[in-house]
Design a protein around this motif. Sequence first.
Motif, PDB file in Angstrom:
ATOM      1  N   ALA A   1       1.283  -1.058  -0.182  1.00 38.30           N
ATOM      2  CA  ALA A   1      -0.238   0.297  -0.118  1.00 38.30           C
ATOM      3  C   ALA A   1       0.702   1.054  -0.176  1.00 38.30           C
ATOM      4  O   ALA A   1       0.899   2.442  -0.312  1.00 38.30           O
ATOM      5  N   VAL A   2       1.376   0.934   0.438  1.00 43.31           N
ATOM      6  CA  VAL A   2       3.001   2.554   0.492  1.00 43.31           C
ATOM      7  C   VAL A   2       3.616   2.644  -0.088  1.00 43.31           C
ATOM      8  O   VAL A   2       3.794   3.747  -1.211  1.00 43.31           O
ATOM      9  N   ALA A   3       3.979   1.401  -0.938  1.00 40.80           N
ATOM     10  CA  ALA A   3       4.582   1.510  -2.353  1.00 40.80           C
ATOM     11  C   ALA A   3       4.420   2.205  -3.362  1.00 40.80           C
ATOM     12  O   ALA A   3       4.213   2.926  -4.508  1.00 40.80           O
ATOM     13  N   TYR A   4       2.718   1.217  -3.308  1.00 39.64           N
ATOM     14  CA  TYR A   4       1.613   2.038  -4.262  1.00 39.64           C
ATOM     15  C   TYR A   4       1.319   4.413  -4.299  1.00 39.64           C
ATOM     16  O   TYR A   4       1.493   3.909  -5.687  1.00 39.64           O
ATOM     17  N   ARG A   5       1.113   3.806  -3.119  1.00 31.81           N
ATOM     18  CA  ARG A   5       1.179   4.891  -2.692  1.00 31.81           C
ATOM     19  C   ARG A   5       2.296   6.383  -3.865  1.00 31.81           C
ATOM     20  O   ARG A   5       2.250   7.433  -4.036  1.00 31.81           O
ATOM     21  N   VAL A   6       3.208   6.209  -2.684  1.00 34.09           N
ATOM     22  CA  VAL A   6       4.301   6.357  -2.991  1.00 34.09           C
ATOM     23  C   VAL A   6       4.668   6.435  -4.323  1.00 34.09           C
ATOM     24  O   VAL A   6       4.696   8.068  -5.461  1.00 34.09           O
ATOM     25  N   ALA A   7       4.240   5.498  -5.573  1.00 37.17           N
ATOM     26  CA  ALA A   7       4.868   5.563  -6.155  1.00 37.17           C
ATOM     27  C   ALA A   7       3.835   6.120  -7.411  1.00 37.17           C
ATOM     28  O   ALA A   7       3.960   6.878  -8.773  1.00 37.17           O
ATOM     29  N   SER A   8       2.766   6.190  -6.906  1.00 38.36           N
ATOM     30  CA  SER A   8       1.877   7.654  -7.655  1.00 38.36           C
ATOM     31  C   SER A   8       1.564   8.821  -7.682  1.00 38.36           C
ATOM     32  O   SER A   8       1.969   9.576  -8.471  1.00 38.36           O
ATOM     33  N   VAL A   9       2.714   9.138  -6.526  1.00 34.95           N
ATOM     34  CA  VAL A   9       2.829  11.097  -6.190  1.00 34.95           C
ATOM     35  C   VAL A   9       3.865  10.850  -7.640  1.00 34.95           C
ATOM     36  O   VAL A   9       3.972  11.897  -7.647  1.00 34.95           O
ATOM     37  N   LEU A  10       5.448  10.093  -7.331  1.00 37.76           N
ATOM     38  CA  LEU A  10       5.976   9.985  -8.227  1.00 37.76           C
ATOM     39  C   LEU A  10       6.305   9.894  -9.341  1.00 37.76           C
ATOM     40  O   LEU A  10       6.644  10.861 -10.933  1.00 37.76           O
ATOM     41  N   SER A  11       4.709   9.228  -9.829  1.00 35.37           N
ATOM     42  CA  SER A  11       4.908   9.123 -11.369  1.00 35.37           C
ATOM     43  C   SER A  11       4.099  10.687 -11.796  1.00 35.37           C
ATOM     44  O   SER A  11       3.572  10.597 -13.304  1.00 35.37           O
ATOM     45  N   ALA A  12       3.513  11.147 -10.795  1.00 35.74           N
ATOM     46  CA  ALA A  12       2.786  12.282 -11.295  1.00 35.74           C
ATOM     47  C   ALA A  12       3.238  13.514 -12.061  1.00 35.74           C
ATOM     48  O   ALA A  12       3.745  13.366 -11.672  1.00 35.74           O
ATOM     49  N   ASP A  13       2.118  13.950 -12.560  1.00 37.94           N
ATOM     50  CA  ASP A  13       3.801  15.339 -13.723  1.00 37.94           C
ATOM     51  C   ASP A  13       3.516  16.615 -12.382  1.00 37.94           C
ATOM     52  O   ASP A  13       5.074  17.134 -12.261  1.00 37.94           O
ATOM     53  N   ASP A  14       2.946  16.825 -11.408  1.00 35.82           N
ATOM     54  CA  ASP A  14       2.762  17.630  -9.918  1.00 35.82           C
ATOM     55  C   ASP A  14       3.168  16.831  -8.717  1.00 35.82           C
ATOM     56  O   ASP A  14       1.575  15.820  -8.882  1.00 35.82           O
ATOM     57  N   PRO A  15       3.206  17.890  -7.960  1.00 37.96           N
ATOM     58  CA  PRO A  15       2.698  16.781  -6.897  1.00 37.96           C
ATOM     59  C   PRO A  15       1.936  17.355  -6.218  1.00 37.96           C
ATOM     60  O   PRO A  15       1.349  18.864  -6.452  1.00 37.96           O
ATOM     61  N   PRO A  16       0.965  16.153  -5.324  1.00 34.16           N
ATOM     62  CA  PRO A  16      -0.369  17.001  -4.559  1.00 34.16           C
ATOM     63  C   PRO A  16      -0.057  17.591  -4.203  1.00 34.16           C
ATOM     64  O   PRO A  16       1.348  17.658  -3.004  1.00 34.16           O
ATOM     65  N   PRO A  17      -0.915  19.182  -3.057  1.00 38.78           N
ATOM     66  CA  PRO A  17      -0.427  19.523  -2.214  1.00 38.78           C
ATOM     67  C   PRO A  17      -0.461  18.548  -1.036  1.00 38.78           C
ATOM     68  O   PRO A  17      -1.119  17.553  -0.778  1.00 38.78           O
ATOM     69  N   ALA A  18       0.520  18.736   0.442  1.00 40.24           N
ATOM     70  CA  ALA A  18       0.940  17.793   1.254  1.00 40.24           C
ATOM     71  C   ALA A  18      -0.260  18.014   2.227  1.00 40.24           C
ATOM     72  O   ALA A  18      -0.928  18.977   3.353  1.00 40.24           O
ATOM     73  N   VAL A  19      -1.705  17.196   1.858  1.00 39.81           N
ATOM     74  CA  VAL A  19      -2.659  16.676   2.674  1.00 39.81           C
ATOM     75  C   VAL A  19      -2.512  15.814   3.854  1.00 39.81           C
ATOM     76  O   VAL A  19      -3.099  15.560   5.144  1.00 39.81           O
ATOM     77  N   ALA A  20      -1.379  15.327   3.765  1.00 42.54           N
ATOM     78  CA  ALA A  20      -1.434  13.879   4.848  1.00 42.54           C
ATOM     79  C   ALA A  20      -0.426  14.406   6.280  1.00 42.54           C
ATOM     80  O   ALA A  20      -0.169  15.280   6.288  1.00 42.54           O
ATOM     81  N   PRO A  21      -0.866  13.701   7.041  1.00 41.61           N
ATOM     82  CA  PRO A  21      -0.384  13.823   8.083  1.00 41.61           C
ATOM     83  C   PRO A  21       1.690  13.761   7.957  1.00 41.61           C
ATOM     84  O   PRO A  21       1.898  13.347   6.670  1.00 41.61           O
ATOM     85  N   ALA A  22       1.773  14.382   8.991  1.00 43.44           N
ATOM     86  CA  ALA A  22       3.546  14.318   9.081  1.00 43.44           C
ATOM     87  C   ALA A  22       4.244  13.119   9.596  1.00 43.44           C
ATOM     88  O   ALA A  22       2.956  11.670   9.799  1.00 43.44           O
ATOM     89  N   VAL A  23       4.955  13.287   9.213  1.00 45.89           N
ATOM     90  CA  VAL A  23       5.999  11.196   9.713  1.00 45.89           C
ATOM     91  C   VAL A  23       6.157  11.193  10.888  1.00 45.89           C
ATOM     92  O   VAL A  23       5.243  10.107  10.862  1.00 45.89           O
ATOM     93  N   SER A  24       5.657  12.156  11.500  1.00 43.95           N
ATOM     94  CA  SER A  24       5.530  11.929  13.300  1.00 43.95           C
ATOM     95  C   SER A  24       3.598  12.549  13.567  1.00 43.95           C
ATOM     96  O   SER A  24       4.091  14.217  13.531  1.00 43.95           O
ATOM     97  N   PRO A  25       2.634  12.413  13.253  1.00 48.55           N
ATOM     98  CA  PRO A  25       2.228  13.213  14.213  1.00 48.55           C
ATOM     99  C   PRO A  25       1.821  14.084  15.382  1.00 48.55           C
ATOM    100  O   PRO A  25       1.157  14.573  15.874  1.00 48.55           O
ATOM    101  N   ALA A  26       2.670  13.859  16.362  1.00 47.81           N
ATOM    102  CA  ALA A  26       3.240  13.591  17.803  1.00 47.81           C
ATOM    103  C   ALA A  26       4.365  14.872  17.330  1.00 47.81           C
ATOM    104  O   ALA A  26       5.014  15.177  18.685  1.00 47.81           O
TER     105      ALA A  26
END
Length: 363
Positions: free
Chosen positions: A334-359
Amino acid sequence: MTDRRGFDAVPSALRSAAAVAACLLLVAGAVWLVVYLLFKVMALTMAVVAALLLTALVAPVARLVRRLRAPAWAAALSGLLTLLLAIAGALALAGDQVAGQWREMSHGLSAGLHRARDRIVNGPLPISERQLDDTIDGLIKAARRASPDPMTGASVAAEVAAATLLSLFLLFFMLKDGPGMWDWIMRLVPARRRAKIDAAGRAGWGALVSYVHGIVLIALVDAAGIGLALVLIGVPFALPLTLLTFVAAFIPFVGAVVAGAAAVIIAFVSGGLTDALLVLGAVIAVQQAESHLLQPLIMGRTLNLHPVVVVVSVTAGSLLAGIAGAIIAVPVVAVAYRVASVLSADDPPPAVAPAVSPAAPER
């Protein structure tokens, strides 16, 4: 000049196919090398993966403590202690029930085995008592041969203990310094690629968080449904079987079969065929509700993985790394699929996902 004319004589389609094949071989070799190195340090690999999964699970606790203006170390410690207390409490309750019902269960086990033996010998199957005894003796001997020797068992136990302590150590610092770690990684990336890789990393982390929270919710529903059925039917060891159902839910498809089979067997041994059929019906009902309602509603919208991909991932993970591989296969895909989807896109989407540590400390 002759060599150049000979090269030009090769059809362009064949040259393109050769170039693609060379690239595929290069990528396959790089992937094989990475997997080989990860397997050489399997204990470390599993500790890091476990720490990431646990960070995604308990980060909301640390984030809540940070909102109370507690220091970062206190928030990380609160998340770690919450996890340890939950595990210790569940094991203590299950162990107490096992100790309290063990004598009753041992008598039920003996009576159940005698009933099963009589039904097999006196049933419609052409099996004599001697053939059944020989089969049981053969299974016992095969199990003894397959079991590891004491030295190997002690070595594996030591590795598991070391990996567990390392994962808890990593969990604490991921909760405490997760954003700083990610910022340090981003500083190593070239500036022109930093935005897209940052977006891909955050999207991958978002997929991991969604998977962990979704699978925990599904496991809780499965455990509550089957546990309630076990209590109502009066099956011994209802709490340990409920805990087993919860843990087994983290292994898609395979875990449900194993936990359900254990519940049905104990119900048959303790209460006979009627109790076993009732438990089997309850297990099937809960699993059908999960596969047709919970999985599409909770996991399907967040991961977008086809069931075939899930089955293949679990099978490959179990073949490569056993039970641990089966557990981490789906989140890794799942993580590999999501990362590959973003990297293959022409422009990166806005960073709306949580940060690496929500803490992370709020600013």
